[in-house]
Every structure is written in C-alpha cells, then in structure tokens.
Design a protein around this motif. Structure first.
Motif, PDB file in Angstrom:
ATOM      1  N   GLU A 141       0.829  -1.214   0.000  1.00 19.49           N
ATOM      2  CA  GLU A 141       0.000   0.000   0.000  1.00 19.49           C
ATOM      3  C   GLU A 141       0.860   1.258   0.000  1.00 19.49           C
ATOM      4  OE1 GLU A 141      -3.895  -0.050   2.220  1.00 19.49           O
ATOM      5  OE2 GLU A 141      -2.892  -1.715   3.234  1.00 19.49           O
ATOM      6  N   GLN A 145       2.370   1.964  -3.361  1.00 19.59           N
ATOM      7  CA  GLN A 145       1.362   2.491  -4.290  1.00 19.59           C
ATOM      8  C   GLN A 145       1.033   3.958  -3.987  1.00 19.59           C
ATOM      9  OE1 GLN A 145      -2.252   0.196  -4.175  1.00 19.59           O
ATOM     10  NE2 GLN A 145      -3.182   1.348  -5.841  1.00 19.59           N
ATOM     11  N   LEU A 146       0.929   4.300  -2.700  1.00 23.88           N
ATOM     12  CA  LEU A 146       0.464   5.640  -2.319  1.00 23.88           C
ATOM     13  C   LEU A 146       1.551   6.705  -2.325  1.00 23.88           C
ATOM     14  CD1 LEU A 146      -1.870   4.710   0.667  1.00 23.88           C
ATOM     15  CD2 LEU A 146      -2.578   5.902  -1.408  1.00 23.88           C
ATOM     16  N   GLN A 147       2.780   6.285  -2.042  1.00 21.55           N
ATOM     17  CA  GLN A 147       3.845   7.273  -1.843  1.00 21.55           C
ATOM     18  C   GLN A 147       4.040   8.237  -3.022  1.00 21.55           C
ATOM     19  OE1 GLN A 147       7.417   5.702  -0.037  1.00 21.55           O
ATOM     20  NE2 GLN A 147       8.595   7.453  -0.759  1.00 21.55           N
ATOM     21  N   PRO A 148       4.007   7.762  -4.280  1.00 27.25           N
ATOM     22  CA  PRO A 148       4.176   8.713  -5.390  1.00 27.25           C
ATOM     23  C   PRO A 148       3.086   9.793  -5.422  1.00 27.25           C
ATOM     24  CG  PRO A 148       4.414   6.449  -6.162  1.00 27.25           C
ATOM     25  CD  PRO A 148       3.919   6.374  -4.757  1.00 27.25           C
ATOM     26  N   GLN A 149       1.826   9.404  -5.085  1.00 27.10           N
ATOM     27  CA  GLN A 149       0.725  10.379  -5.080  1.00 27.10           C
ATOM     28  C   GLN A 149       0.890  11.379  -3.939  1.00 27.10           C
ATOM     29  OE1 GLN A 149      -2.923   8.091  -4.647  1.00 27.10           O
ATOM     30  NE2 GLN A 149      -2.039   6.431  -5.861  1.00 27.10           N
ATOM     31  N   ILE A 150       1.343  10.870  -2.778  1.00 26.87           N
ATOM     32  CA  ILE A 150       1.378  11.694  -1.578  1.00 26.87           C
ATOM     33  C   ILE A 150       2.673  12.508  -1.487  1.00 26.87           C
ATOM     34  CG2 ILE A 150       1.488  11.508   0.963  1.00 26.87           C
ATOM     35  CD1 ILE A 150      -0.550   9.082   0.509  1.00 26.87           C
ATOM     36  N   GLY A 151       3.731  11.970  -2.083  1.00 28.47           N
ATOM     37  CA  GLY A 151       4.966  12.727  -2.130  1.00 28.47           C
ATOM     38  C   GLY A 151       5.904  12.500  -0.955  1.00 28.47           C
ATOM     39  N   THR A 170      -3.301  12.539   4.824  1.00 30.89           N
ATOM     40  CA  THR A 170      -3.170  12.800   3.395  1.00 30.89           C
ATOM     41  C   THR A 170      -4.531  13.002   2.724  1.00 30.89           C
ATOM     42  OG1 THR A 170      -3.016  10.419   3.091  1.00 30.89           O
ATOM     43  CG2 THR A 170      -0.958  11.638   3.107  1.00 30.89           C
ATOM     44  N   LYS A 171      -5.582  12.451   3.315  1.00 28.68           N
ATOM     45  CA  LYS A 171      -6.924  12.672   2.752  1.00 28.68           C
ATOM     46  C   LYS A 171      -7.376  14.116   2.958  1.00 28.68           C
ATOM     47  CE  LYS A 171      -8.664   7.998   2.541  1.00 28.68           C
ATOM     48  NZ  LYS A 171      -8.929   6.877   3.407  1.00 28.68           N
TER      49      LYS A 171
END
Length: 293
Positions: free
Chosen positions: A25, A28-34, A290-291
């Motif tokens: 998870e 997958q999320l790290q690129p979107q969240i930075g 992050t949301k």
C-alpha cells in the motif's frame, strides 16, 4: 492414548503478512502523496532491552517503507527537553506517529510526556483521548498489544460473540483496553488480577483466556478449560540453575498446550503483533492526514 496438542496462533506469520500488505500500500500511495509515512521513536538512556526493541521497530519500519525519525537521548535528559522534542515532532508534517520507549529513567514522568503527544500522532494508542474513544466505541488509534491480540483472534476466525473471555491482568497497557475491545466484540468479559481470590476457579470458566500479568508460567493446565483459546501476552526472562536464560510467557506452554484448542507461543505470538499494530497505527494516521490535503 494420543496426546492432544493445541493449534498455534502464529503471530509471527500474521505480522509478516500485515507488513507485506502495508509495504504494498505504501509503495502504491507514496508517489501520489509525495512522502512516506513517518514514525518517531524516542528513547532515553542505555537500557539494553529498550535499545533492542527500538532497533526491532526501526527494522520493521524500513521493511514496509516507513521513515524513522527516532531520537536517542542521554540518560540525564530533562523532562523539559523531551517535551520540547515531542512538540517539534507534533508540528513536523513528515511524522505520522510518535512514541516514547518505556521504561524511562526514574527522574522522568512518562505519563506527563504521553500527554504531550498529539492524540492523532499517538502511535501507541495510549493517550487519554484515544483511551476515551475506545471506552466510547468511537474510531481512534488503539493500544498496540491489545489490538494485536484482537487481530490475531480475527485471523484465526475465533468466535467472540457471547463467549466467556477472561483477562488476567488490569494494566493500562494491556488488561483494561483489551477488556474493552473484547466487550466491543460482544464477549462476556471477566477481568482477574493478582488480588483475585481463587484465580483457577475464574480462569477455568473462560472460553478465551488471556494472560497479561508478567508472572512466569502462572497459568497451568489445571486452570484452563479444555478446548479453550489461550493467549499469552507475558514475556519474562528466566534463568535456570545452570545460568542459562530463556524467554517464557505467563502460561506454562507445555502443559496448557495439552488442554487448549489454540495457544500463542512465546516468543512468536503476541510480540510481533504489537510491532505490526504500531506500523498499522502509523499508516492509519498517514492515510487520514493525506486525505485532508
């Protein structure tokens, strides 16, 4: 006659599975969240057991992709210096979870330090706000060891609704929050402790027996209902006459394994689950923060 042996509740295997899921998870999320999730473990002094625990937590973080912002303070660090460090971490947007490794040197007030951690970053789930949310059955960060016990029972599909669950131990770390979590799962809960009279009579009624007192091998086969589920939260180092030391739980494993249907080993049962839930709490905060972004 064939000797019956209880099935193992394998916390080590489940913790590894949870870590794999978290790693996937986070990747997958790290690129979107930075940024990755961040956990800060604060340790004071040179307690070798604490140092080993902290290293274990940081290794687990690295494995799943959580950044460590840990700090190691000298023994003589003051309360004010630690409070200032916590306040800085509360403000640091890279940090999703903060925990203070216990025990602390005697001159420090652990409870007061815990109160300084922002409830949303309370990775250990021990802040009064999070304890209050548990009491009220509201969502919030949950204390890691009892949450780990509940997750282990869930994984092995052990029914709790309507069952007699007995928790031996009433600490704020394990006994009390675990009793509340079991109540929330519709179990009928008894809390016993060192002052309870005729402990065996109480434990013998339990469909699910959880030992969390810190007394080596206190629970014997005679104290366990045949076919019960036995969860051993204790971790005690004992030394035999030859000077060899080993870890044992609060349950006499060899004898109880002949009576119970399920049992947790020590080590390899609840311990790895505590670390897995710490990572899970840090990830939950990361998701929530992050949301809002």
């Amino acid at each position: 006659m064939e000797t019956k042996t209880a099935k193992l509740l394998d916390g080590k295997a489940l913790a590894a599975k949870i870590q794999q899921e978290l790693a996937a998870e986070i990747t997958q999320l790290q690129p979107q969240i930075g940024r990755p999730p961040g956990l800060a473990v604060l340790m004071v002094g040179d307690n070798p057991a604490s140092a080993a625990y902290v290293r274990g937590k940081e290794r687990a973080c690295a494995k799943v992709g959580i950044a460590s912002f840990g700090k190691h303070f000298p023994t003589e660090t003051t309360q004010a210096e630690l409070e200032e460090a916590i306040h800085t971490l509360n403000q640091d947007e890279r940090v999703d979870g903060i925990l203070v490794q216990l025990p602390l040197p005697n001159h420090l007030d652990a409870v007061s330090l815990l109160h300084q951690i922002h409830p949303d970053k309370d990775a250990d789930g021990l802040h009064p706000v999070n304890m209050g949310k548990l009491m009220r059955g509201e969502p919030g960060l949950r204390s890691c060891t009892p949450a780990g016990v509940m997750r282990l029972l869930q994984e092995y599909e052990i029914p709790l609704r309507g069952k007699q669950a007995t928790v031996v131990g009433r600490s704020i770390l394990v006994g009390k929050p675990l009793a509340l979590m079991l109540l929330e799962a519709d179990a009928t809960v008894t809390v016993a402790h060192s002052r309870s009279q005729d402990l065996a009579a109480i434990t013998k009624n339990a469909d699910i027996l959880i030992a969390a007192v810190g007394r080596p091998e206190l629970i014997s086969a005679q104290m366990v209902k045949p076919g019960a589920v036995v969860v051993d939260v204790g971790i005690n180092r004992i030394t035999d006459v030859g000077g060899n030391s080993r870890l044992v739980g609060d349950v006499n494993f060899d004898s109880v394994a002949g009576v119970a249907e399920f049992i947790t080993p020590v080590p390899g049962g609840v311990g790895p689950m505590t670390v897995a839930m710490l990572l899970q709490n840090t990830f939950s905060t990361y998701l929530r923060v992050t949301k809002k972004v």
